[in-house]
Design an enzyme around this catalytic site. Structure first.
Site, PDB file in Angstrom:
ATOM      1  CD  GLU A  40      25.891  38.668   2.519  1.00  0.00           C
ATOM      2  OE1 GLU A  40      25.575  40.127   2.090  1.00  0.00           O
ATOM      3  OE2 GLU A  40      27.067  38.393   2.848  1.00  0.00           O
ATOM      4  CG  HIS A  58      23.804  60.056  11.989  1.00  0.00           C
ATOM      5  ND1 HIS A  58      24.496  60.313  13.074  1.00  0.00           N
ATOM      6  CD2 HIS A  58      24.578  58.954  11.720  1.00  0.00           C
ATOM      7  CE1 HIS A  58      25.594  59.419  13.357  1.00  0.00           C
ATOM      8  NE2 HIS A  58      25.568  58.562  12.443  1.00  0.00           N
ATOM      9  CB  ILE A 344      27.648  53.084   1.729  1.00  0.00           C
ATOM     10  CG1 ILE A 344      27.196  52.984   0.285  1.00  0.00           C
ATOM     11  CG2 ILE A 344      26.384  53.592   2.490  1.00  0.00           C
ATOM     12  CD1 ILE A 344      26.804  54.351  -0.322  1.00  0.00           C
ATOM     13  CB  CYS A 410      20.509  37.976  30.118  1.00  0.00           C
ATOM     14  SG  CYS A 410      21.656  36.971  30.735  1.00  0.00           S
ATOM     15  CB  CYS A 450      20.216  31.074  26.340  1.00  0.00           C
ATOM     16  SG  CYS A 450      21.005  32.588  25.562  1.00  0.00           S
TER      17      CYS A 450
HETATM   18  C1  FAD Z   1      32.256  51.501  13.246  1.00  0.00           C
HETATM   19  C2  FAD Z   1      30.605  52.051  12.473  1.00  0.00           C
HETATM   20  C3  FAD Z   1      29.628  53.084  12.718  1.00  0.00           C
HETATM   21  C4  FAD Z   1      28.845  53.444  12.089  1.00  0.00           C
HETATM   22  N1  FAD Z   1      27.937  54.101  12.710  1.00  0.00           N
HETATM   23  C5  FAD Z   1      26.600  54.535  12.142  1.00  0.00           C
HETATM   24  C6  FAD Z   1      25.526  55.289  12.542  1.00  0.00           C
HETATM   25  O1  FAD Z   1      25.604  55.285  13.769  1.00  0.00           O
HETATM   26  N2  FAD Z   1      24.500  55.399  11.675  1.00  0.00           N
HETATM   27  C7  FAD Z   1      24.739  55.393  10.376  1.00  0.00           C
HETATM   28  O2  FAD Z   1      23.814  55.898   9.983  1.00  0.00           O
HETATM   29  N3  FAD Z   1      25.814  54.786   9.613  1.00  0.00           N
HETATM   30  C8  FAD Z   1      26.858  54.297  10.647  1.00  0.00           C
HETATM   31  N4  FAD Z   1      27.874  53.622  10.041  1.00  0.00           N
HETATM   32  C9  FAD Z   1      27.735  53.280   8.452  1.00  0.00           C
HETATM   33  C10 FAD Z   1      26.779  51.972   8.171  1.00  0.00           C
HETATM   34  O3  FAD Z   1      26.865  51.134   9.222  1.00  0.00           O
HETATM   35  C11 FAD Z   1      27.091  51.561   6.752  1.00  0.00           C
HETATM   36  O4  FAD Z   1      27.070  52.750   6.074  1.00  0.00           O
HETATM   37  C12 FAD Z   1      26.261  50.583   6.272  1.00  0.00           C
HETATM   38  O5  FAD Z   1      26.120  49.358   7.205  1.00  0.00           O
HETATM   39  C13 FAD Z   1      26.601  50.092   5.003  1.00  0.00           C
HETATM   40  O6  FAD Z   1      25.565  49.110   4.383  1.00  0.00           O
HETATM   41  P1  FAD Z   1      25.902  48.480   3.232  1.00  0.00           P
HETATM   42  O7  FAD Z   1      24.821  47.505   2.855  1.00  0.00           O
HETATM   43  O8  FAD Z   1      26.401  49.228   2.028  1.00  0.00           O
HETATM   44  O9  FAD Z   1      27.393  47.482   3.374  1.00  0.00           O
HETATM   45  P2  FAD Z   1      27.384  46.033   4.362  1.00  0.00           P
HETATM   46  O10 FAD Z   1      26.598  46.172   5.404  1.00  0.00           O
HETATM   47  O11 FAD Z   1      28.953  46.247   4.384  1.00  0.00           O
HETATM   48  O12 FAD Z   1      26.889  44.917   3.409  1.00  0.00           O
HETATM   49  C14 FAD Z   1      27.785  44.698   2.356  1.00  0.00           C
HETATM   50  C15 FAD Z   1      27.289  43.024   1.997  1.00  0.00           C
HETATM   51  O13 FAD Z   1      27.761  42.701   0.847  1.00  0.00           O
HETATM   52  C16 FAD Z   1      28.206  41.252   1.219  1.00  0.00           C
HETATM   53  N5  FAD Z   1      29.297  40.845   0.050  1.00  0.00           N
HETATM   54  C17 FAD Z   1      30.435  41.365  -0.250  1.00  0.00           C
HETATM   55  N6  FAD Z   1      31.095  40.720  -1.350  1.00  0.00           N
HETATM   56  C18 FAD Z   1      30.154  39.907  -1.774  1.00  0.00           C
HETATM   57  C19 FAD Z   1      30.464  39.004  -2.887  1.00  0.00           C
HETATM   58  N7  FAD Z   1      31.121  39.099  -3.803  1.00  0.00           N
HETATM   59  N8  FAD Z   1      29.086  38.415  -3.130  1.00  0.00           N
HETATM   60  C20 FAD Z   1      27.888  38.515  -2.596  1.00  0.00           C
HETATM   61  N9  FAD Z   1      27.972  39.362  -1.187  1.00  0.00           N
HETATM   62  C21 FAD Z   1      29.033  40.241  -1.000  1.00  0.00           C
HETATM   63  C22 FAD Z   1      28.655  41.169   2.412  1.00  0.00           C
HETATM   64  O14 FAD Z   1      28.918  40.019   3.154  1.00  0.00           O
HETATM   65  C23 FAD Z   1      27.915  42.129   3.341  1.00  0.00           C
HETATM   66  O15 FAD Z   1      26.968  41.593   3.770  1.00  0.00           O
HETATM   67  C24 FAD Z   1      28.581  52.934  10.715  1.00  0.00           C
HETATM   68  C25 FAD Z   1      29.774  52.071  10.210  1.00  0.00           C
HETATM   69  C26 FAD Z   1      30.834  51.513  11.083  1.00  0.00           C
HETATM   70  C27 FAD Z   1      31.557  50.661  10.567  1.00  0.00           C
END
Ligand code: FAD
Length: 491
Positions: A40, A58, A344, A410, A450
């Site tokens: 990460e 969901h 995703i 809090c 805090c």
């Molecule tokens: C506004 C919003 C509302 C949402 N609401 C919902 C909800 O209510 N319910 C639901 O099911 N889903 C929801 N989602 C979708 C959900 O949050 C995402 O689909 C999910 O968090 C994606 O996870 P991820 O691990 O794919 O990506 P991320 O959480 O973005 O993780 C990717 C990680 O990769 C790291 N990274 C990137 N490039 C590199 C690199 N070169 N080297 C090392 N690390 C790297 C980043 O730092 C990051 O930590 C929502 C999303 C948003 C933005």
């Protein structure tokens, strides 16, 4: 490309990205004797979309039947409850309502109901006016009917990611924080060399779960076949005193921009209102007057009594939308052994444990050997002092008086809980990382009181000067210098 024999590579699997997808996969792999490492780039897990979203589990009626989103949402929903219960992650099955204000809205919820049936979603029902308002007395009286889904709920999304990563590390997996992946190359003998941080990691398989950067990471090893198109969503976080307004997730009808602005409880006892949807360039998490005004208006249409004087914070998250209509999941056509979990967007949080389990099957098909891991961590418990019964508190206090020192007033978080976080497999390195593990700073004052005490504890526990303790990401420091030197200070 040839997949090499196990003994020639240091790791079996490298996962790029520590959001919910990467952490869920690390945990799913930790059931087996697999040498897995998650890399990460930030100083903590859940640093991207996984920390700033609606936190909704969901039910699964929203995605179009036949899509990967429908498949993984429906399969992920029960897994979320299972994993949250096993690893003690804050969550609640609240049920959800999609509100219809007119005939077009009714048609939309009837369509969603039919989609839900096709997607295999249980416990859905269309509530007519009387039943709806008897259930939700503070709803806008103009809401005519609603789709109820009993399996929807709320979760602490960052704790869901961190808990799984911690359990995986306890079971033998590794996590490298502050380590950015800069390149992925195929090795001559098979497998991959991943340039990460100052060094490189050799592995048989690579899984790209890099969120907003997934397109760039995929482009390191295969011809570009998708582009990430970030979409920001903004929120109001309301004080817990507003939580009496509803304990159900309340959506308005979805539209081309998303699932509809919601008012919902959080897993920590607050309410949130949001999100909007706006295309942005990169990881632009700014809050804007226009976006917040939109959210406010939409939320008031759901619950007219919502009092924005009790908003304690605004935040925004950025969705990794892509130019593909669906999630992009699977092995590369050009670089066998390299897998994508990309594009995703929502419902990615809910889908993540199901995607992870499927990815393990895909890796096995590609040659990963899966022998059971005797160290697999199937359960864990976190001490949350304020939730303990009186006798348990007294027992804890007699064993460790640090549980009697309240740091965050809090949220009633004790010094004992914060110190315990430093003994976990992935100790916090910033104030926000403490917040994400213990809740200190999550309440009404947002760390105003805090914060300095938490900063001092981090400084002491990590043995770094207070000036080097970041608020959140590296470089975001609270203390930038001394206002007076001790020599010049008045006595
Ligand atoms: C506004 C919003 C509302 C949402 N609401 C919902 C909800 O209510 N319910 C639901 O099911 N889903 C929801 N989602 C979708 C959900 O949050 C995402 O689909 C999910 O968090 C994606 O996870 P991820 O691990 O794919 O990506 P991320 O959480 O973005 O993780 C990717 C990680 O990769 C790291 N990274 C990137 N490039 C590199 C690199 N070169 N080297 C090392 N690390 C790297 C980043 O730092 C990051 O930590 C929502 C999303 C948003 C933005």
């Amino acid at each position: 490309m040839k997949i090499p024999e196990k003994k020639t590579c240091l790791y079996d699997v490298v996962i790029i990205g520590g959001g919910v997808c990467g952490c869920s996969l690390l945990y799913a792999l930790s059931r087996y004797n697999v040498r897995a490492v998650l890399v990460e780039k930030e100083n903590d897990l859940a640093a991207g979309a996984s920390r700033a979203n609606s936190g909704i589990i969901h039910a699964g009626y929203d995605p179009e039947p036949g899509t990967l989103m429908a498949k993984y949402n429906a399969a992920g929903n029960p897994l979320m409850y299972e994993i949250c219960a096993a690893l003690d992650v804050p969550h609640k099955k609240t049920g959800s309502l999609v509100l219809a204000f007119d005939q077009a809205g009714r048609q939309t919820i009837e369509k969603l109901y039919a989609q839900g049936v096709q997607n295999g979603v249980p416990d859905m029902k269309i509530l007519e006016y009387g039943e709806l308002h008897a259930r939700e007395p503070r709803l806008n009286k103009d809401a005519r009917c609603a789709l109820f889904a009993g399996t929807a709920g709320v979760v602490s999304p960052w704790e869901f990611a961190i808990a799984q990563a911690e359990a995986a590390v306890q079971g033998g997996a590794e996590v490298l924080l502050d380590t950015e992946v800069r390149g992925v190359t195929a090795r001559d003998g098979g497998g991959f060399s991943v340039a990460a941080g100052a060094g490189s990691i050799e592995a048989r398989f690579v899984v790209n779960a890099a969120g907003l950067n997934a397109g760039a990471v995929s482009g390191m090893i295969e011809p570009a076949f998708f582009t990430i198109r970030p979409k920001r969503g903004q929120y109001f976080l309301m004080d817990a005193s507003q939580a009496f307004l509803t304990d159900t997730v309340l959506f308005q009808c979805p539209n081309e921009n998303g699932k509809g602005t919601l008012v919902a409880p959080t897993a920590h006892g607050n309410l949130i209102a949001g999100p909007d949807s706006e295309r942005v360039s990169g990881d632009d998490r700014a809050n804007t007057a226009g976006g917040l005004a939109f959210v406010r208006e939409a939320a008031l249409r759901t619950i007219p009594a919502l009092d924005f004087a009790y908003s304690i914070r605004n935040f925004s998250g950025v969705r990794a939308d892509s130019d593909h209509p669906d999630f992009i999941i699977g092995e590369s056509e050009h670089a066998p052994g390299f897998f994508n979990i990309a594009g995703i967007k929502s419902p990615g949080l809910t889908s993540s444990p199901a995607i992870a389990r499927d990815m393990v099957v895909m890796l096995e098909k590609a040659g990963l050997l899966l022998a059971p891991n005797p160290r697999f961590v199937s359960k864990r418990k976190v001490i949350r002092f304020k939730q303990l019964p009186r006798e348990a508190r007294q027992k804890l206090l007699s064993e460790n008086p640090r549980y009697g020192a309240i740091v965050c007033r809090c949220e009633t978080v004790t010094e004992g809980e914060i110190l315990e976080a430093f003994k976990r497999p992935l100790p916090p390195r910033s104030l926000d990382a403490v917040k994400r593990r213990c809740g200190a700073g999550m309440g009404r004052c947002q760390g105003g009181f805090c914060g300095p005490r938490v900063l001092a504890l981090i400084s002491r526990e990590l043995g770094v000067p207070p000036r080097e303790v970041p608020l959140d990401r590296k470089g975001m420091y609270l203390i930038t210098g001394e206002t007076k030197t001790s020599k010049g200070a008045r006595t």
